[in-house]
Design a protein around this motif. Structure first.
Motif, PDB file in Angstrom:
ATOM      1  N   ASN A 386       0.567  -1.276   0.319  1.00  0.00           N
ATOM      2  CA  ASN A 386       0.003   0.417  -0.524  1.00  0.00           C
ATOM      3  C   ASN A 386       1.212   1.039   0.388  1.00  0.00           C
ATOM      4  O   ASN A 386       1.419   1.053   1.277  1.00  0.00           O
ATOM      5  N   SER A 388       0.432   3.947   1.023  1.00  0.00           N
ATOM      6  CA  SER A 388      -0.313   5.421   1.652  1.00  0.00           C
ATOM      7  C   SER A 388       1.183   4.678   3.091  1.00  0.00           C
ATOM      8  O   SER A 388       1.159   4.936   4.392  1.00  0.00           O
ATOM      9  N   ARG A 392       3.095   7.142   5.259  1.00  0.00           N
ATOM     10  CA  ARG A 392       3.275   6.928   6.536  1.00  0.00           C
ATOM     11  C   ARG A 392       4.688   6.786   7.249  1.00  0.00           C
ATOM     12  O   ARG A 392       5.309   7.097   8.332  1.00  0.00           O
TER      13      ARG A 392
END
Length: 819
Positions: A386, A388, A392
């Motif tokens: 992913n 994201s 992060r």
């Protein structure tokens, strides 16, 4: 199932179904999914408890006012149920027609239960809806296996199946048992009369085979067939065998130019007939990578560092196989890598860091960058990661560079050293550079502070700046290191300054591996490349075992070297024990693996130990032929199950108590609770200490964390470090520091940061333990009558496995429940 509130619109529907019976369980922790990652063939794990209640029958049509499903009258071969899953199916995308209708097909597992089917529908206009329904799957006659979750060689127990009739009518039934991998020690059939409205648990006597694992396999298969009139049901369950000792492997690896010798010393009591010799040979460093994968595949604890380290050799094999077309990685490699990615993703904290054990655990920039680097490599190899998740991670590392690290982290003792804080910054800068979000200002600051960096961090910084094209700066950073490396024979020897292991993840291999990686990035034709490869490859001459960091960093460096070399046809490699030829690989093969018994290959050594001496050569190898690489592993199996305690820097004690009276015992009745006590005594401070308490197969650990009040003292109640021998009036200056470690468990302080309940063991972990005595306590329930092996409790420093200890062992008896 779902109404998207969009008549006349296409919608995308996500549909899934779960076993509602499993969802209703409380107080039981699902087995660690990494058991599947490191046992890629699967061992039939059961998620439901084997404490099977003989429940009243449900008259037809009463459960949810629905008629029963299923059928009867079929032959047992037609109804054998062996595929059990908690998630029946998951359909991520089902597209409807313009009227909002779609037909989705999914194969149900063999569970007889009430499934909950759930769906979420979304239209192109962002209209959405959700719904759920229940679906009952049953049969007129039902057999449910009631077995332990695992077995150990030599276990003797009585178990079988619970038989129910859906209608609740009294009826005679017959249950037939068959088993492979274990012994049925009685009649194959049991006849019984089911009482009106009740089921019956029918049991057979079994004994788990204690023969060589190669003869019995790693799994016992139990099959129960119930018949009652014209109705029949059959169920198959697979139970994994767990060892009755803590497995140990002894390894040696190296580069083979002409001849080489290998000598491994195995401990007293080793059984040569059951112990195994595993050999990986080839003209590629992938021979060592394959050996590292086999070593790490069964690593037992699975913290974030170890998940990452274990996945690295698998990813290297996966990539090499994809590039060459050869079958280098196991067939489950992609699935296992995807599982490792999910494990790390599940451990991401709210701030973006990757927790050491989970999302609620501590982390650091170095650890997060280490896991994040694997995620980047996995994404580049086509594994779904992913975006994201990586974003992060990058955000967490960017913030770590902009602000001081938190002082309350368990690692702050290491952060007292300036070099360790700089190591965190180098790791963060490395990930951001690979993420194509470089912080050039921080990189330049680190270049200015190069003299304060540890050896391996200076090499890592050179690799970072080379990535942005500044190879001259990278060469300047490495020049001071290249100049002090000495060549002894064909091997590079690093100076004492490179062996600074004062870091929380200790490694003696990492400095040489980092220098090799940086040299390949800055000057791939440098004359030190070959000697550094020899340094990283050679194992077995050091006095300490390699840990997961050693394995992973060796793999990372050698995989980079493999991508740059162009090896020619491999020469044949011959492996001898004395005058006996044990194995000879074929010329021209890329990699050859084989396994043998140690019978006839070992000799006596001082102190009752066993010595394995091997010679490797390359008969007929032409001058200038590419070098060969070897990786040799001896997996020790003791002649007798260990029962005596052993202390190599850690003293371990364990005993069992009755739950109600706290009386020591090694026997309880089926269904009773028993309190398990552990006591750890260490003569000096220990770091990253793990305590692994193997359960007898007749016991299941009970998760008390769901209770509103705990009736037991916490794991740290008996700790002695608070006094540590000082006078009563003398203040312990380290007291405030020590309270920063451990956790609060049910109102008691525990020195152990983490505890994990598994099917076959309970694991405790402490980042830091000071000299003294510590206790741990948990509760288990007796589930299956029998006489079960009680392996010793094992404790060790994870990054210095030569420091270890074990408790005594024996047997534990579970008697039948009194009528």
């Amino acid at each position: 199932v779902a109404d998207a509130r969009g008549v006349g619109r296409r919608a995308e529907v996500t549909l899934w179904a779960v076993d509602e019976g499993v969802l209703a369980l409380t107080g039981y922790k699902t087995p660690d999914p990494l058991d599947l990652l490191y046992q890629p063939h699967g061992l039939g794990m059961r998620l439901a408890s084997n404490l099977v209640a003989v429940a009243p029958q449900i008259p037809e049509g009463e459960k949810g006012r629905r008629n029963p499903g299923g059928g009867g009258g079929a032959d047992a071969a037609d109804v054998l149920r062996s595929r059990f899953k908690t998630t029946a199916f998951f359909l991520g995308s089902v597209v409807t027609d313009a009227q909002g209708n779609a037909v989705a097909t999914a194969k149900l597992p063999d569970n007889l239960t009430t499934f909950r089917v759930m769906a979420v529908a979304v239209t192109e206009g962002d209209r959405f809806g959700s719904g759920d329904a229940k679906m009952l799957v049953t049969r007129p006659l039902v057999a449910r296996a009631a077995l332990p979750r695992f077995l150990r060689p030599g276990d003797e127990f009585t178990a079988g199946a619970v038989v129910n009739r859906r209608s609740g009518a009294p009826t005679p039934v017959t249950l037939r048992a068959a088993v492979t991998g274990a012994e049925l020690r009685g009649d194959q059939e049991i006849r019984a009369d089911l009482e009106a409205g009740r089921g019956s648990e029918l049991r057979f006597p079994f004994r788990a085979a204690s023969t060589n694992a190669g003869d019995r396999g790693d799994t016992a298969v139990f099959r129960f067939t119930a018949t009652g009139g014209s109705d029949v049901d059959a169920v198959e369950a697979r139970l994994p065998f767990r060892p009755d000792y803590h497995p140990r492997a002894y390894t040696a690896s190296g580069v083979l130019h002409d001849t080489a010798t290998v000598e491994l010393v195995l401990p007293e009591g080793t059984d040569p007939d059951r112990s195994r010799l595993e050999v990986s040979l080839g003209n590629s460093v992938l021979a060592l990578v394959r050996g590292a994968y086999e070593q790490l595949r069964v690593y037992p604890w699975y913290c974030t560092e170890q998940v990452t380290s274990a996945a690295r050799p698998l990813l290297a094999l996966y990539n090499a196989g994809a590039a060459s077309g050869a079958k280098l990685a196991p067939p489950t490699a992609k699935h296992d890598l995807e599982l490792a990615v999910r494990m790390l993703a599940d451990r991401q904290r709210e701030d973006g860091g990757i927790g050491y054990w989970g999302a609620g655990q501590w982390t650091s920039p170095w650890l997060t960058a280490y896991a994040g680097g694997f995620l980047l490599d996995a994404r580049a190899s086509g594994i779904a990661v992913n975006d994201s998740l990586l974003a992060r991670v990058a955000g967490y590392l960017q913030r770590s560079l902009a602000q001081p690290l938190p002082a309350d982290a368990p690692l702050y003792r290491w952060w007292d050293a300036r070099a360790s804080l700089l190591a965190e910054r180098v790791a963060a800068a490395d990930f951001l550079s690979r993420m194509k979000k470089p912080d050039v200002a921080v990189e330049n600051q680190l270049i200015a502070q190069a003299a304060q960096l540890r050896w391996e961090d200076r090499a890592r910084l050179a690799e970072i700046v080379a990535r942005r094209g500044a190879t001259r700066t990278g060469a300047e950073l490495l020049s001071s290191e290249w100049s002090v490396v000495q060549i002894e024979g064909r091997r590079a020897v690093l100076p004492d300054a490179a062996r600074d292991t004062m870091f929380y993840f200790e490694s003696t291999v990492r400095p040489a591996a980092r220098l090799l990686l940086a040299t390949l990035a800055v000057a791939p034709t440098h004359p030190l490349v070959g000697p550094l490869v020899e340094n990283v490859v050679q194992q077995g001459r050091a006095t300490r075992w390699w840990n997961t960091q050693d394995w992973a960093m060796a793999v990372e460096a050698l995989a980079a070297f493999e991508r740059k070399q162009h090896a020619g046809p491999a020469a044949a490699v011959r492996l001898r024990s004395g005058n006996r030829v044990v194995y000879q690989s074929a010329a021209g093969g890329a990699t050859a693996d084989s396994s043998f018994s140690l019978a006839g290959l070992v000799s006596s050594a001082p102190g009752g130990a066993v010595a394995l001496r091997l010679t490797l050569d390359r008969p007929g190898a032409a001058a200038g032929a590419p070098v060969s690489y070897y990786y040799v592993t001896a997996r020790e199996v003791p002649r007798k199950r260990p029962v005596r305690p052993d202390d190599h820097g850690i003293q371990v004690e364990r005993w069992y108590e009755r739950y109600d009276s706290r009386t020591p015992t090694t026997s309880v009745a089926e269904g009773e609770l028993v309190r398990v006590r552990l006591r750890i005594t260490i003569p000096a401070d220990r770091e990253f200490l793990v305590v692994d308490d193997a359960l007898p197969a007749g016991l299941e650990a009970v998760d008390l964390s769901l209770r509103t009040a705990a009736p037991l003292p916490g794991p740290g109640a008996g700790s002695s470090w608070r006094s540590s021998g000082e006078d009563e009036g003398e203040r312990d200056e380290d007291a405030d520091v020590r309270w920063g470690y451990g956790i609060w468990d049910s109102g008691w302080w525990s020195p152990f940061d983490y505890r994990e309940l598994r099917d076959d063991r309970v694991v405790y972990f402490a980042t830091q333990l000071w000299k003294g005595t510590y206790t741990a306590t948990y509760v288990a329930r007796a589930t299956t009558p029998g006489v079960f092996v009680r392996p010793p409790t094992h404790a060790e420093e994870m990054y210095n496995p030569a420091v270890f200890g074990r408790s005594d062992g024996g047997i534990f008896t579970v008697t039948k429940k009194p009528k």
